[in-house]
Design a protein around this motif. Structure first.
Motif: not given
Ligand code: ATP
Length: 306
Positions: A23-47
């Motif tokens: 159930n991931i929701d995300l909106k990223l606009a032009a010129g925005e920087v999102l930091g994506l954090f989480g432990h190993n295996g949290a799902g960052k690379t999958t996203m």
């Protein structure tokens, strides 16, 4: 055209029985920087892989530059995306210059960029050496140059500062700031939290495939209600004598104060003639990160706006 460069709505991704994203929701606009954090295996690379179209979501909506990355129409927007994978690997027998020229051709980027980017990441001195002779940090720099090719409008950077020395890290963040001010959107995964906060607009913290916190750092600070640390010098006795201030004391000359009381407390402290120094520290990204990962209530803090 959609104003969101990246849009995820209720995205789920399973690997067999394992729920890698829920159930991931995300909106990223032009010129925005999102930091994506989480432990190993949290799902960052999958996203990141879902956004790139390398893998397909089980359910939910994924849209990048207004198109589903699984759709054939997404081919044209791929050239606008720069990606630094978690583990960079290159054809080792090629030189740095040849590697980057090869990627420039793949991305239809101007070959003139190759020399400029090698210079930007501090690799000009080694551009004619085979990549197999490069150190770990030099390979990482080459990976960044590859991601920056073609004037990308969306950058996905998985652990970009791993292996970089402090100066290269600083230069990397200067490039991020520059790209952001040119209107590029950036998603940045990192386990190295210090130094990241002034370069991101928003943060998302993943745990076990779920977003446990999402929003601007000031929103997350408000939700977490982590205290501001105020260190004083020369007035420990006065603090002990003052009922209001003594209530905030956690150690000699150290107060933990709610953000809402910060200014009042500082005013009061400034009234002491014997005060010789004052240091105010707001909660760091690392403290915010630990709060949301450790706090059981954190699952309810997802900010709808993100
Ligand atoms: P790290 O910080 O270690 O890079 P991450 O947050 O990037 O971790 P992912 O690589 O997205 O984590 O992995 C999320 C979960 O999905 C993990 O439990 C992982 O084992 C699982 N996973 C990832 N890729 C696959 C795959 N191809 N097949 C099966 N499971 C996978």
């Amino acid at each position: 055209m959609s104003e969101n460069i990246v849009l995820l709505e209720q995205v789920n991704k399973n690997y067999q029985q394992l729920a890698a994203l829920q159930n991931i929701d995300l909106k990223l606009a032009a010129g925005e920087v999102l930091g994506l954090f989480g432990h190993n295996g949290a799902g960052k690379t999958t996203m990141m892989k879902l956004i790139l179209g390398i893998i397909k979501a089980g359910s939910g909506k994924v849209s990048v530059f207004g198109v589903d990355p699984q759709n054939k129409k997404a081919w044209s927007s791929r050239k606008k995306i720069g990606y630094l994978p978690e583990n960079v690997s290159f054809y080792d027998q090629l030189t740095g210059f040849e590697v980057l020229t090869y990627f420039a051709r793949l991305k239809s980027a101007d070959k003139k960029q190759v020399a400029a980017l090698l210079d930007q990441v501090g690799l000009s001195f080694a551009e004619n050496r085979p990549v197999r002779t490069y150190s770990k940090g030099m390979r990482q720099r080459l990976g960044l140059a590859q991601a920056f090719l073609g004037d990308p409008k969306l950058l996905l950077l998985d652990e970009p500062t791993v292996g970089l020395d402090p100066i290269a890290t600083q230069e990397f963040y200067a490039s991020v700031d520059q790209l952001r001010s040119n209107g590029a959107s950036i998603i940045l995964c990192s386990h190295i939290l210090p130094g990241v906060e002034q370069h991101i607009d928003r943060a998302m913290i993943l745990s076990g495939g779920k977003s446990v916190a999402a929003g601007t750092l000031s929103t997350l600070r408000d939700i977490a209600q982590l205290p501001v640390s105020i260190k004083t010098q020369g007035i420990n006795e006065k603090l002990l004598d003052n009922k209001k201030l003594a209530a905030f004391m956690v150690a000699p000359n150290l107060l933990h104060v709610p953000e809402s009381e910060k200014i009042d407390v500082i005013r009061e402290l400034m009234s002491f003639k014997k005060l010789t120094d004052l240091q105010v520290e707001t909660p760091t990204l690392a403290q915010i990160y630990h709060y949301f990962l450790e706090n059981k209530k954190a699952g309810t803090t997802q900010e709808k706006a993100l």
